[in-house]
Motif scaffolding. Structure first.
Motif, mmCIF file in Angstrom:
data_model
loop_
_atom_site.group_PDB
_atom_site.id
_atom_site.type_symbol
_atom_site.label_atom_id
_atom_site.label_comp_id
_atom_site.label_asym_id
_atom_site.label_seq_id
_atom_site.Cartn_x
_atom_site.Cartn_y
_atom_site.Cartn_z
ATOM 1 N N PHE A 81 -19.019 -2.631 -70.963
ATOM 2 C CA PHE A 81 -17.954 -1.723 -71.408
ATOM 3 C C PHE A 81 -16.917 -1.532 -70.301
ATOM 4 O O PHE A 81 -15.706 -1.655 -70.531
ATOM 5 N N ILE A 82 -17.394 -1.224 -69.103
ATOM 6 C CA ILE A 82 -16.482 -1.004 -67.971
ATOM 7 C C ILE A 82 -15.736 -2.298 -67.616
ATOM 8 O O ILE A 82 -14.523 -2.294 -67.383
ATOM 9 N N LYS A 83 -16.454 -3.418 -67.608
ATOM 10 C CA LYS A 83 -15.806 -4.694 -67.291
ATOM 11 C C LYS A 83 -14.732 -5.047 -68.314
ATOM 12 O O LYS A 83 -13.682 -5.607 -67.967
ATOM 13 N N GLY A 89 -7.282 -4.438 -68.575
ATOM 14 C CA GLY A 89 -6.250 -3.840 -67.739
ATOM 15 C C GLY A 89 -5.617 -4.863 -66.814
ATOM 16 O O GLY A 89 -4.389 -4.859 -66.607
ATOM 17 N N LEU A 90 -6.434 -5.754 -66.263
ATOM 18 C CA LEU A 90 -5.915 -6.817 -65.395
ATOM 19 C C LEU A 90 -4.973 -7.733 -66.159
ATOM 20 O O LEU A 90 -3.886 -8.077 -65.672
ATOM 21 N N ALA A 91 -5.373 -8.143 -67.367
ATOM 22 C CA ALA A 91 -4.520 -9.002 -68.194
ATOM 23 C C ALA A 91 -3.194 -8.303 -68.502
ATOM 24 O O ALA A 91 -2.119 -8.915 -68.445
ATOM 25 N N LEU A 125 -4.331 2.144 -65.987
ATOM 26 C CA LEU A 125 -4.711 3.274 -65.139
ATOM 27 C C LEU A 125 -6.212 3.525 -65.207
ATOM 28 O O LEU A 125 -6.873 3.723 -64.175
ATOM 29 N N PHE A 126 -6.784 3.510 -66.408
ATOM 30 C CA PHE A 126 -8.228 3.711 -66.545
ATOM 31 C C PHE A 126 -8.999 2.529 -65.958
ATOM 32 O O PHE A 126 -10.085 2.719 -65.395
ATOM 33 N N ALA A 127 -8.468 1.322 -66.099
ATOM 34 C CA ALA A 127 -9.112 0.148 -65.498
ATOM 35 C C ALA A 127 -9.220 0.326 -63.984
ATOM 36 O O ALA A 127 -10.264 0.033 -63.379
ATOM 37 N N LEU A 128 -8.150 0.814 -63.370
ATOM 38 C CA LEU A 128 -8.142 1.032 -61.916
ATOM 39 C C LEU A 128 -9.175 2.081 -61.518
ATOM 40 O O LEU A 128 -9.960 1.871 -60.577
ATOM 41 N N PHE A 129 -9.214 3.196 -62.228
ATOM 42 C CA PHE A 129 -10.149 4.264 -61.871
ATOM 43 C C PHE A 129 -11.589 3.897 -62.189
ATOM 44 O O PHE A 129 -12.504 4.288 -61.453
ATOM 45 N N PHE A 130 -11.817 3.153 -63.250
ATOM 46 C CA PHE A 130 -13.173 2.681 -63.555
ATOM 47 C C PHE A 130 -13.674 1.768 -62.445
ATOM 48 O O PHE A 130 -14.822 1.888 -61.996
ATOM 49 N N LEU A 131 -12.828 0.851 -62.007
ATOM 50 C CA LEU A 131 -13.222 -0.110 -60.979
ATOM 51 C C LEU A 131 -13.487 0.588 -59.650
ATOM 52 O O LEU A 131 -14.461 0.284 -58.953
ATOM 53 N N LEU A 147 -14.157 -9.730 -52.730
ATOM 54 C CA LEU A 147 -12.778 -10.217 -52.657
ATOM 55 C C LEU A 147 -12.086 -10.075 -53.999
ATOM 56 O O LEU A 147 -10.933 -9.607 -54.074
ATOM 57 N N LEU A 148 -12.780 -10.452 -55.086
ATOM 58 C CA LEU A 148 -12.210 -10.319 -56.434
ATOM 59 C C LEU A 148 -11.920 -8.860 -56.749
ATOM 60 O O LEU A 148 -10.879 -8.540 -57.342
ATOM 61 N N THR A 149 -12.813 -7.978 -56.347
ATOM 62 C CA THR A 149 -12.608 -6.547 -56.573
ATOM 63 C C THR A 149 -11.335 -6.069 -55.892
ATOM 64 O O THR A 149 -10.517 -5.363 -56.495
ATOM 65 N N ARG A 150 -11.132 -6.468 -54.635
ATOM 66 C CA ARG A 150 -9.942 -6.044 -53.884
ATOM 67 C C ARG A 150 -8.670 -6.600 -54.514
ATOM 68 O O ARG A 150 -7.651 -5.901 -54.583
ATOM 69 N N VAL A 151 -8.721 -7.843 -54.967
ATOM 70 C CA VAL A 151 -7.545 -8.468 -55.592
ATOM 71 C C VAL A 151 -7.173 -7.728 -56.870
ATOM 72 O O VAL A 151 -5.998 -7.419 -57.112
#
Length: 390
Positions: A81-83, A89-91, A125-131, A147-151
């Motif tokens: 769900f979170i992913k 959000g990334l797309a 915004l929710f994608a950023l806060f979830f991550l 690294l992927l997380t930081r990108v």
């Protein structure tokens, strides 16, 4: 709405038509608001187009909650769900960058030029806060690659900033305060909120002491919009012939016209004017891009006035009960579901604010309602609890 209803029909074509009673209890307020809209219609006669439009509009949060709840009930995997939210959000952020580069004028320095193709995006915004908060709550990283997380964090952060949305800033603050426990009422949070409100008051005091011009490039143009935000919501003494005054306080003007029409029919203060009712602006406003403009509107920016106009004081009470129920999730003692409860509560507070500015749960572009539906499933699922504990 047609796409969303089609998705639900597709779901029920393959799955059993079974919705848990406890979920229906949760969404009972939005169901009641939907039914209330028919009462005012009984006592009035409206064009069929407006009536059908309002039916779809008031069914939107019901459909959104159902989609979020039912699809993640089928998947039954909180990590996925979170992913899903993060990757969607990334797309969206990548599309945002492409639009700004090839269709917009990202290098102009003008906030209005950058915002022309994107007013806000709460999915990002929710994608950023979830991550960012997943490891804080779950004590493990969402993605294996640091690294992927930081990108992804960098891309989402830059994209969120480039929306230059006042509403997104407030929503981000609400989520941040919720995550770190500053929305639970106690002596510590009351002191903190007192300092926070004082800081906001000092900031606005500064804005009102300096000259900030509209339509200026860079941050000055954005600060002008921040400066007029409170008056935009609440000022009702507006000179309709003064276009600058009118557009700077459009939300207040809409609410004023709706209230004036309700005064002509006192019963509307109890049950509302009903589905199909329109607000007479008293002039043709250029709201749809058409040359002539429109004189009558169905939807208002102020979600509270919108619900009050359509469903009366009963509807407003029900709306606040719904938001209150969401907010109180934060007070439940359930460590295994802490992240879920925090975000449900945060969404309740977010809707309290966005109902003032962008119609809240009845905003046609709102995606938060789908996220809330998924969170409500995981909050209610006993199977999910066993999976975490295992």
């Amino acid at each position: 709405m047609f796409i969303q209803i089609g998705v639900l029909m597709l779901y029920f074509f393959y799955e059993k038509l079974a919705i848990e009673a406890r979920f229906l209890k949760i969404i009972a307020p939005v169901l009641l608001l939907f039914l209330l809209g028919f009462i005012g219609t009984i006592f009035n006669s409206y064009p069929i187009y407006g009536f059908i439009k309002d039916i779809f509009h008031f069914s939107k949060p019901i459909v959104g909650l159902l989609i979020g709840f039912l699809f993640y009930k089928k998947i039954n995997n909180f990590n996925l769900f979170i992913k899903t939210i993060v990757y969607c959000g990334l797309a969206s952020a990548i599309i945002h960058f492409l639009v700004l580069i090839f269709m917009g004028n990202i290098f102009s320095g003008s906030v209005d030029a950058i915002r022309e193709f994107g007013k806000d995006n709460f999915l990002e915004l929710f994608a950023l806060f979830f991550l960012l908060s997943y490891s804080y709550f779950q004590k493990e990283y969402l993605l294996k690659s640091r690294l992927l997380t930081r990108v992804i964090v960098f891309i989402l952060l830059v994209s969120n900033v480039l929306y230059f949305s006042r509403t997104m800033i407030v929503v981000a603050l609400v989520l941040l305060l919720s995550i770190y426990g500053y929305t639970v009422l106690n002596k510590k949070t009351i002191r903190f909120l007192g300092l926070f409100i004082t800081a906001i008051a000092l900031f606005y005091g500064y804005l009102y002491t300096v000259k900030i011009e509209r339509n200026k490039p860079g941050m000055e143009g954005f600060l002008f919009k921040v400066k007029i935000a409170p008056a935009e919501l609440f000022k009702t003494k507006i000179d309709r012939e003064n276009h600058k005054d009118l557009w700077d306080h459009w939300r207040g003007y809409e609410a004023k016209r709706a209230y004036a029409l309700m005064q002509e029919n006192p019963s509307s203060f109890v049950f509302g004017t009903g589905f199909g009712s329109l607000v007479n602006l008293k002039f043709k406003a250029p709201l749809t891009g058409e040359k002539e403009g429109i004189r009558y509107i169905s939807e208002l920016h102020n979600g509270y006035m919108y619900v009050f106009y359509k469903t009366g004081s009963i509807g407003i009470i029900i709306l606040f009960l719904f938001f209150g129920t969401l907010y109180l999730a934060l007070y439940r003692k359930h460590n295994n579901k802490r992240m879920i409860l925090v975000f449900i509560s945060g969404i309740g507070l977010v809707y309290v604010f966005t109902s003032l500015t962008i119609t809240g749960i009845y905003n046609g572009r709102d995606v938060i309602i789908f996220i809330l539906g998924g969170l409500l499933y995981f909050e209610r699922s006993s199977v999910f609890v066993k999976e975490i504990e295992g």
